[in-house]
Design a protein around this motif. Sequence first.
Motif, mmCIF file in Angstrom:
data_model
loop_
_atom_site.group_PDB
_atom_site.id
_atom_site.type_symbol
_atom_site.label_atom_id
_atom_site.label_comp_id
_atom_site.label_asym_id
_atom_site.label_seq_id
_atom_site.Cartn_x
_atom_site.Cartn_y
_atom_site.Cartn_z
ATOM 1 N N MET A 40 0.838 -1.194 0.000
ATOM 2 C CA MET A 40 0.000 0.000 0.000
ATOM 3 C C MET A 40 0.880 1.254 0.000
ATOM 4 O O MET A 40 1.845 1.336 0.762
ATOM 5 C CB MET A 40 -0.906 0.026 1.237
ATOM 6 N N LYS A 41 0.531 2.192 -0.838
ATOM 7 C CA LYS A 41 1.135 3.517 -0.754
ATOM 8 C C LYS A 41 0.154 4.408 -0.009
ATOM 9 O O LYS A 41 -1.037 4.458 -0.348
ATOM 10 C CB LYS A 41 1.439 4.082 -2.133
ATOM 11 N N LYS A 42 0.640 5.090 1.010
ATOM 12 C CA LYS A 42 -0.239 5.846 1.905
ATOM 13 C C LYS A 42 0.001 7.339 1.745
ATOM 14 O O LYS A 42 1.134 7.805 1.799
ATOM 15 C CB LYS A 42 0.011 5.403 3.351
ATOM 16 N N ARG A 43 -1.102 8.064 1.552
ATOM 17 C CA ARG A 43 -1.032 9.512 1.386
ATOM 18 C C ARG A 43 -1.565 10.185 2.650
ATOM 19 O O ARG A 43 -2.673 9.891 3.115
ATOM 20 C CB ARG A 43 -1.876 9.927 0.170
ATOM 21 N N ARG A 44 -0.757 11.068 3.226
ATOM 22 C CA ARG A 44 -1.162 11.816 4.412
ATOM 23 C C ARG A 44 -2.511 12.513 4.175
ATOM 24 O O ARG A 44 -2.809 12.962 3.070
ATOM 25 C CB ARG A 44 -0.091 12.867 4.717
ATOM 26 N N SER A 45 -3.313 12.599 5.189
ATOM 27 C CA SER A 45 -4.597 13.287 5.063
ATOM 28 C C SER A 45 -4.378 14.701 4.533
ATOM 29 O O SER A 45 -3.498 15.429 5.024
ATOM 30 C CB SER A 45 -5.304 13.366 6.419
ATOM 31 N N PRO A 46 -5.136 15.119 3.533
ATOM 32 C CA PRO A 46 -4.958 16.474 2.982
ATOM 33 C C PRO A 46 -5.308 17.565 3.975
ATOM 34 O O PRO A 46 -4.998 18.738 3.740
ATOM 35 C CB PRO A 46 -5.910 16.489 1.779
ATOM 36 N N PHE A 47 -5.928 17.200 5.093
ATOM 37 C CA PHE A 47 -6.324 18.196 6.082
ATOM 38 C C PHE A 47 -5.320 18.316 7.225
ATOM 39 O O PHE A 47 -5.543 19.055 8.176
ATOM 40 C CB PHE A 47 -7.721 17.850 6.624
ATOM 41 N N ILE A 48 -4.237 17.573 7.127
ATOM 42 C CA ILE A 48 -3.135 17.707 8.087
ATOM 43 C C ILE A 48 -2.093 18.634 7.485
ATOM 44 O O ILE A 48 -1.561 18.378 6.402
ATOM 45 C CB ILE A 48 -2.512 16.333 8.412
#
Length: 748
Positions: free
Chosen positions: A156-164
């Motif tokens: 899995m490639k994980k993308r940080r929450s755009p709201f952080i």
Amino acid sequence: MGSILTVQQYLNSKNIEFASRNGELITSCLFCGGDEKRNKLTECHLYINEESGLYQCKRCGAEGNLVTLSRHLGDDPAELGFIERKQKQPIERKPGSKQLAEMIEEWSLNIPPEIKNWLLKERGLSENVIKEANIGWNGKEIMIPIYDEKRNPLFMKKRRSPFITDQNIPKYTNSKGAKMSLFGIENLKDTTFIVITEGEFDALLLRNLNIPSISSTGGAGAFNDDWGSLFQKIQEVYITYDLDDAGREGARKVGALIPHAKIVSLPEEVGEHGDITDYFLKLGKNLADFMELLKTGQIFSDIEESGNRYRELPKPTQKVSIQEWRNIVGDLFPECFAAAEAGISVFTQLLIKDVRNPFGLVYVDVPSSGKTITLNFFSSLRELAYMTDHFSPASFVSHASNKKKEDLAKIDLLPRIRHKTLIVRDLAPIFAERQENLLKSLGILTRVFDGEGYESDSGVHGSRGYFGDYTFMFLAASTPILPRVWKFMGNLGSRLFFLNLNSSDKSEDELANLLIQKDFKKKEGSCREITRELVLNLWQNYKDGIEWNKEDDPEECRRVISRCANLLAHLRGTVNVWSDGGNVDEHHHTNVVIEKPIRINQLLYNLARGHALVCERTQICNEDLWPVIEVTFNSAQYNRIKLLNVLLEYGGTITTSLVETAISCSNPTALKEIETLRVLKIVDIEKVNTSEPGQPEKIVTIKKEFDWFCSDECEQLRSLRPGWKYSNGIPPFEASNIKVPPIDGMKS
């Protein structure tokens, strides 16, 4: 489906003790067993969210949700109500991928509305693409599954929450066991057309438009060499990376691996770091626009041939000529502006199409003499300059052991300075290194200054580097260079040239006035602004580069440059001279190494042409020769230069006693320096027997090959240096605080 248990109820049913703190349950790790000796539950490492059931061990890294936890403990999550039981068709899976596939399914059903809206509005994805790609949410990150060509999940490639907004949290991370892969590799099947993007979301956006797309999971700088063969049978391959240095360099790397692929540059309107998503959403472009953009692509070999050196820069806000620049800078910083003008002549060499050799100019003087101020004049030219306070030559191509190989391209210096000017505010720390490190650093600089890239090997990352047109220019500052450094540079064939600022000593009144000066930074800012405007004007005038007509350059000017190259090659020769026993008049020396003047000749010619462009001319003339002569008289060991200047001041003939006085040394040292110039074939020596006690006097005469430097013509050309005191009738040695006594019977 049975009733759904809470996290607490499930743990109690399994007789697992836990502590509760801040909305999380803390217990001994059920995976690694590393908490067996802990007396307090609050000291354990497995944290489980009370609401979502997501867990993570802070010790071993195990993570998941109630589905995976219940399976680990031997239960059926469907019976517990954690997931709905479904009749699933058997699918082919890689060993160990069963659990990951089920987690992907679970995550894809848990996307919160605000994350879904961000994917739709900010990334431009459709509901169908989100569903087909199995994009999910693990409670804190967007989950992007990476599959192999058979659609088996790899990681899995994980993308940080755009709201952080905390920039200390990485934007992208990978799950454990990840290795660099191709996202969308299944799109390589049965296609004659594909677009390679820099990131997964850009590739997904293109799928909205039914455009086959693919990207590396490692980012701009990561593309395995063996992937190139996967694209051989695909007729149309396009590479569209982000509009920044990392993207441009990454696209070039991929283009080199896929020779028929076309590299497509996004328009400047997307902004720095702009990507395909910006192209469609920010600029409002559509499929037809994108297909037209693809037609502008160029294959890697064509880009290498053109060099891509003449990118469009911002238009100047005002018309500025060199004379207007001289009036302002010369008035504000009279002791710096000649060096600054030579520095601009280094910048403008990038506009000459046949210039492929980097030119390195180092400002030299004692501390607080104006070197850094001069370099700061160029600090506003970020489009053309890369500034740093200090650097290591090893940073050109990094082998940092704390970085993954695929991440190294992001920190390599060489691609970031390609077709720019590298400005180093302090080069002295490199020159002060221990011999072993100094030789290594100078060796790297020597290779990089060939302008053909640099490749190196290490035991950590193997072979890395860049090959091709990596022309750049170089400006730096340093305190006076130690003799041992000159020796090492001579052995390696120095690529650096030097210019001494010769700043004058301040009187007591001048120092007192400096204490109440209020507008120093304002003056420096004015010089930065006018320098930027001048350079932007030059780039606007010659934005397509210059095809230089060398044959039209005056022959006499070319001869002066060649004389300087020949003299400097001899001055920079390496030789050790010593005397035996008490007879200081007898000297011995090692083998003499004098480099051929061919490279120096070309580099000095490039400097003269750069200065001609500064003056808005496309042919050199006498006015362009002062930088050439000045760097010649400053780019060798100081005692040799001092001795040469004494010779020139006295018409090419001096005596031993004069040398002692002029360079403030003892008789043995004077004899040694004179012998060094003789061995380097710059002077002839003749003994004169006198009745005076002591060592016999020696007459030193410059060789006929170099006697032009004693001529009035050379003196006049040197006097063209802006602000040079000699042009106002003050001899150069008085300007340099060197007192030369008159000699009876000799020219003064």
